[in-house]
Design a protein around this motif. Structure first.
Motif, short mmCIF file in Angstrom:
data_model
loop_
_atom_site.label_atom_id
_atom_site.label_comp_id
_atom_site.label_asym_id
_atom_site.label_seq_id
_atom_site.Cartn_x
_atom_site.Cartn_y
_atom_site.Cartn_z
N GLN A 64 0.84 -1.20 0.00
CA GLN A 64 0.00 0.00 0.00
C GLN A 64 0.87 1.25 0.00
OE1 GLN A 64 -3.44 0.50 -0.17
NE2 GLN A 64 -2.67 2.57 -0.46
N ALA A 65 0.60 2.15 -0.94
CA ALA A 65 1.30 3.44 -0.94
C ALA A 65 0.93 4.18 0.33
CB ALA A 65 0.90 4.26 -2.16
N PRO B 29 -9.15 8.22 -7.28
CA PRO B 29 -7.75 8.02 -7.69
C PRO B 29 -7.08 9.28 -8.24
CG PRO B 29 -9.06 6.17 -8.43
CD PRO B 29 -10.03 7.20 -7.87
N GLY B 30 -7.83 10.16 -8.87
CA GLY B 30 -7.26 11.39 -9.41
C GLY B 30 -6.77 12.35 -8.35
N GLU C 8 -0.89 6.95 -7.31
CA GLU C 8 -0.85 5.80 -6.41
C GLU C 8 -2.26 5.25 -6.22
OE1 GLU C 8 2.21 8.81 -5.34
OE2 GLU C 8 0.04 8.90 -5.31
N LYS C 9 -2.36 3.97 -5.93
CA LYS C 9 -3.67 3.36 -5.67
C LYS C 9 -4.02 3.60 -4.21
CE LYS C 9 -4.95 -0.35 -7.85
NZ LYS C 9 -5.15 -1.74 -8.28
N LEU C 10 -5.15 4.27 -4.00
CA LEU C 10 -5.60 4.56 -2.64
C LEU C 10 -6.06 3.28 -1.96
CD1 LEU C 10 -7.51 7.83 -3.49
CD2 LEU C 10 -5.32 7.63 -2.33
N VAL C 11 -6.05 3.29 -0.64
CA VAL C 11 -6.27 2.08 0.15
C VAL C 11 -7.61 1.42 -0.18
CG1 VAL C 11 -7.18 3.29 2.19
CG2 VAL C 11 -6.14 1.04 2.44
N PHE C 12 -8.69 2.17 -0.33
CA PHE C 12 -9.99 1.57 -0.62
C PHE C 12 -9.97 0.83 -1.96
CE2 PHE C 12 -14.06 2.23 -2.89
CZ PHE C 12 -14.83 1.32 -2.20
N TYR C 13 -9.38 1.46 -2.99
CA TYR C 13 -9.30 0.83 -4.30
C TYR C 13 -8.37 -0.38 -4.28
CZ TYR C 13 -11.85 4.87 -5.81
OH TYR C 13 -12.83 5.83 -5.94
N ASN C 14 -7.33 -0.29 -3.49
CA ASN C 14 -6.43 -1.43 -3.32
C ASN C 14 -7.14 -2.60 -2.65
OD1 ASN C 14 -3.90 -2.36 -4.00
ND2 ASN C 14 -2.87 -1.44 -2.26
N MET C 15 -7.92 -2.31 -1.61
CA MET C 15 -8.67 -3.37 -0.92
C MET C 15 -9.63 -4.07 -1.88
SD MET C 15 -9.50 -1.31 2.57
CE MET C 15 -9.75 -2.56 3.82
N TRP C 16 -10.31 -3.30 -2.72
CA TRP C 16 -11.25 -3.89 -3.67
C TRP C 16 -10.51 -4.70 -4.74
CZ3 TRP C 16 -15.69 -5.82 -4.38
CH2 TRP C 16 -16.24 -5.97 -5.65
N LEU D 75 -7.74 -6.19 -4.59
CA LEU D 75 -7.15 -7.40 -4.00
C LEU D 75 -8.21 -8.36 -3.45
CD1 LEU D 75 -4.17 -5.70 -2.10
CD2 LEU D 75 -4.02 -7.12 -4.17
N SER D 76 -9.49 -8.06 -3.68
CA SER D 76 -10.62 -8.88 -3.22
C SER D 76 -10.62 -9.05 -1.69
CB SER D 76 -10.62 -10.26 -3.90
OG SER D 76 -10.73 -10.10 -5.29
N LEU D 77 -10.26 -8.00 -0.99
CA LEU D 77 -10.22 -8.05 0.48
C LEU D 77 -11.54 -7.62 1.11
CD1 LEU D 77 -6.68 -6.48 1.02
CD2 LEU D 77 -7.32 -8.91 1.08
N ILE D 78 -12.42 -7.02 0.31
CA ILE D 78 -13.72 -6.58 0.80
C ILE D 78 -14.80 -7.12 -0.14
CG2 ILE D 78 -12.91 -4.55 2.07
CD1 ILE D 78 -13.56 -2.81 -0.37
N PRO D 79 -16.01 -7.41 0.40
CA PRO D 79 -17.05 -8.06 -0.40
C PRO D 79 -17.73 -7.16 -1.44
CG PRO D 79 -17.85 -7.70 1.83
CD PRO D 79 -16.40 -7.32 1.81
N GLN D 80 -17.77 -5.87 -1.20
CA GLN D 80 -18.42 -4.93 -2.12
C GLN D 80 -17.56 -3.68 -2.24
OE1 GLN D 80 -22.80 -4.31 -1.48
NE2 GLN D 80 -22.35 -5.42 0.40
N PRO D 81 -17.62 -2.98 -3.37
CA PRO D 81 -16.82 -1.76 -3.52
C PRO D 81 -17.50 -0.54 -2.89
CG PRO D 81 -17.96 -2.20 -5.57
CD PRO D 81 -18.28 -3.34 -4.64
N ILE D 82 -17.75 -0.64 -1.58
CA ILE D 82 -18.38 0.46 -0.84
C ILE D 82 -17.69 0.62 0.50
CG2 ILE D 82 -20.64 0.17 -1.94
CD1 ILE D 82 -21.61 -1.22 0.62
N PHE D 83 -17.82 1.81 1.06
CA PHE D 83 -17.44 2.02 2.45
C PHE D 83 -18.51 2.88 3.08
CE2 PHE D 83 -14.99 5.20 0.07
CZ PHE D 83 -15.31 6.38 0.73
N SER D 84 -18.64 2.79 4.38
CA SER D 84 -19.67 3.55 5.08
C SER D 84 -19.12 4.05 6.41
CB SER D 84 -20.91 2.69 5.30
OG SER D 84 -20.60 1.52 6.03
N PHE D 85 -19.74 5.11 6.90
CA PHE D 85 -19.36 5.71 8.17
C PHE D 85 -20.55 5.73 9.11
CE2 PHE D 85 -16.23 7.60 5.39
CZ PHE D 85 -15.10 7.61 6.17
N TYR D 86 -20.27 5.53 10.37
CA TYR D 86 -21.24 5.79 11.42
C TYR D 86 -20.59 6.84 12.31
CZ TYR D 86 -23.77 5.45 15.79
OH TYR D 86 -24.46 5.75 16.93
N LEU D 87 -21.21 7.99 12.42
CA LEU D 87 -20.71 9.05 13.28
C LEU D 87 -21.62 9.12 14.50
CD1 LEU D 87 -20.00 11.71 10.49
CD2 LEU D 87 -18.42 10.05 11.51
#
Length: 166
Positions: free
Chosen positions: A21-22, A46-47, A53-61, A63-75
């Motif tokens: 990971q960059a 990415p732009g 460099e490949k950002l961590v979320f795109y890298n996770m996707w 590399l098939s490390l996450i089931p869907q190409p989404i992220f979510s926040f709970y504040l």
């Protein structure tokens, strides 16, 4: 401005190992000198990188490390809670909300920029059809002066001469 080249490291987030990971070390961030923080985890498009460099979320996707190409926040709205919130990669936690998730299109794929139908404070609509950026890394409200002034007026905001902010 010239940025230092990132190093490549193994990054672990909640047991997910992201290899090669960059990673850019920050020792000084403009405007955050008195704030306590450990770092910044960029979740933009990415732009937004300086050298593609490949950002961590795109890298996770990729590399098939996450089931869907989404992220979510709970504040967490409770300021006395032990946890201020959560960042979830690859899914959402349906126990953290009610109703249905409504997806809206991103209009500029550099940031998470979208068009809001309106901004409302209680029963007062203070602006309509405004561009907005979702950024969990700031508590600031930035925008066109008339719109921000209307929001501050509706919220009862006052000017702080020591910071130059409302």
């Amino acid at each position: 401005m010239e940025y230092p080249k990132p190093s490549f490291r193994l990054l672990q987030i909640d047991g997910i190992a992201v290899v090669h990971q960059a990673f850019g070390d920050c020792t000084d961030v403009y405007g955050m000198s008195s704030d306590a923080f450990d770092g910044i985890l960029g979740l933009g498009y990415p732009g937004a990188t300086s050298d593609g460099e490949k950002l961590v979320f795109y890298n996770m996707w990729s590399l098939s490390l996450i089931p869907q190409p989404i992220f979510s926040f709970y504040l967490n709205p409770d300021p006395t809670a032990a946890s201020g919130g959560e960042l979830i990669f690859g899914s959402v936690d349906s126990t953290k909300y009610t109703g249905a998730i409504v997806y809206i299109p991103v209009v500029i794929q550099m940031y998470w920029e979208f068009i809001m139908a309106s901004v409302q404070v209680e029963s007062t609509i203070v602006t309509s059809s405004a561009y907005a950026v979702t950024d969990t890394g700031t508590s600031l409200i930035l925008g066109p002066t008339p719109s921000v002034a209307a929001i501050n007026l509706a919220l009862g905001g006052t000017y702080d001469s020591s910071s130059g902010m409302i």
